[in-house]
Write a protein that holds these residues in place. Sequence first.
Motif, PDB file in Angstrom:
ATOM      1  N   UNK A 129      12.053  -4.644  -8.172  1.00 59.61           N
ATOM      2  CA  UNK A 129      11.878  -4.269  -6.768  1.00 59.61           C
ATOM      3  C   UNK A 129      11.217  -5.444  -6.050  1.00 59.61           C
ATOM      4  N   UNK A 130      11.805  -5.855  -4.935  1.00 57.49           N
ATOM      5  CA  UNK A 130      11.255  -6.990  -4.187  1.00 57.49           C
ATOM      6  C   UNK A 130      10.741  -6.591  -2.811  1.00 57.49           C
ATOM      7  N   UNK A 131      10.591  -5.286  -2.574  1.00 51.14           N
ATOM      8  CA  UNK A 131      10.196  -4.817  -1.242  1.00 51.14           C
ATOM      9  C   UNK A 131       8.793  -4.212  -1.220  1.00 51.14           C
ATOM     10  N   UNK A 132       7.984  -4.510  -2.217  1.00 51.33           N
ATOM     11  CA  UNK A 132       6.627  -3.971  -2.247  1.00 51.33           C
ATOM     12  C   UNK A 132       5.737  -4.757  -1.282  1.00 51.33           C
ATOM     13  N   UNK A 133       5.110  -4.051  -0.376  1.00 51.36           N
ATOM     14  CA  UNK A 133       4.250  -4.660   0.640  1.00 51.36           C
ATOM     15  C   UNK A 133       2.795  -4.580   0.185  1.00 51.36           C
ATOM     16  N   UNK A 134       2.058  -5.669   0.331  1.00 49.47           N
ATOM     17  CA  UNK A 134       0.640  -5.696  -0.023  1.00 49.47           C
ATOM     18  C   UNK A 134      -0.175  -6.022   1.223  1.00 49.47           C
ATOM     19  N   UNK A 135      -1.497  -5.800   1.195  1.00 51.50           N
ATOM     20  CA  UNK A 135      -2.313  -5.981   2.396  1.00 51.50           C
ATOM     21  C   UNK A 135      -2.237  -7.384   2.993  1.00 51.50           C
ATOM     22  N   UNK A 136      -2.358  -7.413   4.316  1.00 49.06           N
ATOM     23  CA  UNK A 136      -2.328  -8.668   5.072  1.00 49.06           C
ATOM     24  C   UNK A 136      -3.670  -9.376   4.919  1.00 49.06           C
ATOM     25  N   UNK A 137      -3.820 -10.065   3.801  1.00 46.86           N
ATOM     26  CA  UNK A 137      -5.058 -10.780   3.504  1.00 46.86           C
ATOM     27  C   UNK A 137      -4.710 -12.215   3.126  1.00 46.86           C
ATOM     28  N   UNK A 152      11.832 -13.806  12.039  1.00 48.43           N
ATOM     29  CA  UNK A 152      10.825 -14.852  11.890  1.00 48.43           C
ATOM     30  C   UNK A 152      10.060 -14.677  10.593  1.00 48.43           C
ATOM     31  N   UNK A 153       8.765 -14.910  10.646  1.00 47.62           N
ATOM     32  CA  UNK A 153       7.942 -14.785   9.459  1.00 47.62           C
ATOM     33  C   UNK A 153       7.621 -13.319   9.168  1.00 47.62           C
ATOM     34  N   UNK A 154       7.591 -12.964   7.892  1.00 44.34           N
ATOM     35  CA  UNK A 154       7.314 -11.587   7.507  1.00 44.34           C
ATOM     36  C   UNK A 154       5.923 -11.165   7.972  1.00 44.34           C
ATOM     37  N   UNK A 155       5.782  -9.888   8.334  1.00 42.75           N
ATOM     38  CA  UNK A 155       4.505  -9.387   8.846  1.00 42.75           C
ATOM     39  C   UNK A 155       3.477  -9.162   7.759  1.00 42.75           C
ATOM     40  N   UNK A 156       3.937  -8.890   6.525  1.00 40.83           N
ATOM     41  CA  UNK A 156       3.033  -8.634   5.406  1.00 40.83           C
ATOM     42  C   UNK A 156       3.530  -9.386   4.177  1.00 40.83           C
ATOM     43  N   UNK A 157       2.630  -9.758   3.285  1.00 38.98           N
ATOM     44  CA  UNK A 157       3.074 -10.381   2.030  1.00 38.98           C
ATOM     45  C   UNK A 157       3.893  -9.393   1.208  1.00 38.98           C
ATOM     46  N   UNK A 158       4.889  -9.913   0.494  1.00 40.34           N
ATOM     47  CA  UNK A 158       5.729  -9.064  -0.350  1.00 40.34           C
ATOM     48  C   UNK A 158       5.560  -9.465  -1.813  1.00 40.34           C
ATOM     49  N   UNK A 159       5.658  -8.460  -2.668  1.00 41.43           N
ATOM     50  CA  UNK A 159       5.452  -8.642  -4.099  1.00 41.43           C
ATOM     51  C   UNK A 159       6.740  -8.310  -4.839  1.00 41.43           C
ATOM     52  N   UNK A 160       7.104  -9.156  -5.800  1.00 43.27           N
ATOM     53  CA  UNK A 160       8.229  -8.862  -6.681  1.00 43.27           C
ATOM     54  C   UNK A 160       7.699  -8.200  -7.945  1.00 43.27           C
ATOM     55  N   UNK A 161       8.249  -7.034  -8.274  1.00 44.37           N
ATOM     56  CA  UNK A 161       7.899  -6.321  -9.500  1.00 44.37           C
ATOM     57  C   UNK A 161       9.133  -6.209 -10.372  1.00 44.37           C
ATOM     58  N   UNK A 162       9.014  -6.613 -11.633  1.00 40.45           N
ATOM     59  CA  UNK A 162      10.105  -6.464 -12.579  1.00 40.45           C
ATOM     60  C   UNK A 162       9.592  -5.686 -13.790  1.00 40.45           C
ATOM     61  N   UNK A 163      10.347  -4.691 -14.226  1.00 43.52           N
ATOM     62  CA  UNK A 163       9.939  -3.889 -15.373  1.00 43.52           C
ATOM     63  C   UNK A 163      11.037  -3.887 -16.428  1.00 43.52           C
ATOM     64  N   UNK A 164      10.630  -3.636 -17.647  1.00 44.72           N
ATOM     65  CA  UNK A 164      11.543  -3.329 -18.738  1.00 44.72           C
ATOM     66  C   UNK A 164      11.338  -1.858 -19.042  1.00 44.72           C
ATOM     67  N   UNK A 165      12.390  -1.066 -18.945  1.00 44.98           N
ATOM     68  CA  UNK A 165      12.220   0.377 -19.079  1.00 44.98           C
ATOM     69  C   UNK A 165      13.239   0.978 -20.039  1.00 44.98           C
ATOM     70  N   UNK A 166      12.882   2.118 -20.566  1.00 46.97           N
ATOM     71  CA  UNK A 166      13.777   2.906 -21.397  1.00 46.97           C
ATOM     72  C   UNK A 166      14.717   3.666 -20.469  1.00 46.97           C
ATOM     73  N   UNK A 167      16.036   3.479 -20.628  1.00 45.26           N
ATOM     74  CA  UNK A 167      16.960   4.008 -19.631  1.00 45.26           C
ATOM     75  C   UNK A 167      17.016   5.532 -19.634  1.00 45.26           C
TER      76      UNK A 167
END
Length: 238
Positions: A129-137, A152-167
């Motif tokens: 998931x690449x749409x996780x928003x974190x605080x504007x710090x 333009x520039x994104x309003x909040x920093x974004x976090x990329x999360x990658x998981x390995x999961x059991x389907x």
Amino acid sequence: MGGTSDVFAPGHLGELTQVVPPELVDAVLEETGARERRLRCLPSRVGVYFVLALGLFEHLGARLVWTKLVAGLTARVPEPSEKALRDLRRRIGPEPVKRLFEVLAGPLAQPSTPGVSYRRWRTVAFDGCSSLIVPDHERNWSWLGRPASRLGQAGYPRLMLMTLCETGTRGLIAAAFGPVARGETYYAQQLTSNLTPDMLLLADRAFPTAAAAATGASRARPASPRRGRRPWASSAKR
């Protein structure tokens, strides 16, 4: 514990304690050196459950999450301010939560559970998931960068999360996260060491299946788009 912390005795914080036992939380706090050194109105154990509750109610503010966490308690409980809750999170730090994840993460299904295996292999996959928003710090901006958007520039920093999961169960086996700019394959590469020989990795061509093979795990790859062929062909040995 005694005094004001009795209300937070093991088992008094609702359903979360059924999934994450208080004894485990105490052990993790002790191991990571995050346990309180003196009696507090908000013990470190409560801080861990509060952080977990923040993840469950991500769209609510800290005070509202706290209200939900203690809603089932009949005794009088502290009514901390936003600052007190912020200080509680800072006091316990990230290490106890990280260690808790390491202890609890892993496949959930038994070998006989329907829908979790292909032949003798447990099926697993990468899920990002690449749409996780974190605080504007500023610290988050300096770490995660300032990605551009259509306006333009994104309003909040974004976090990329990658998981390995059991389907079959969506149980998380491992996770990695960081700046979005590095891309999914970068974080997937970090997770391949968690694959085991009894796993079958379902991954498209973009993901590091060669590295996965080095762990002994089998992998399934997309077949060539030819007429009459299934969209997936297993590369595992029969």
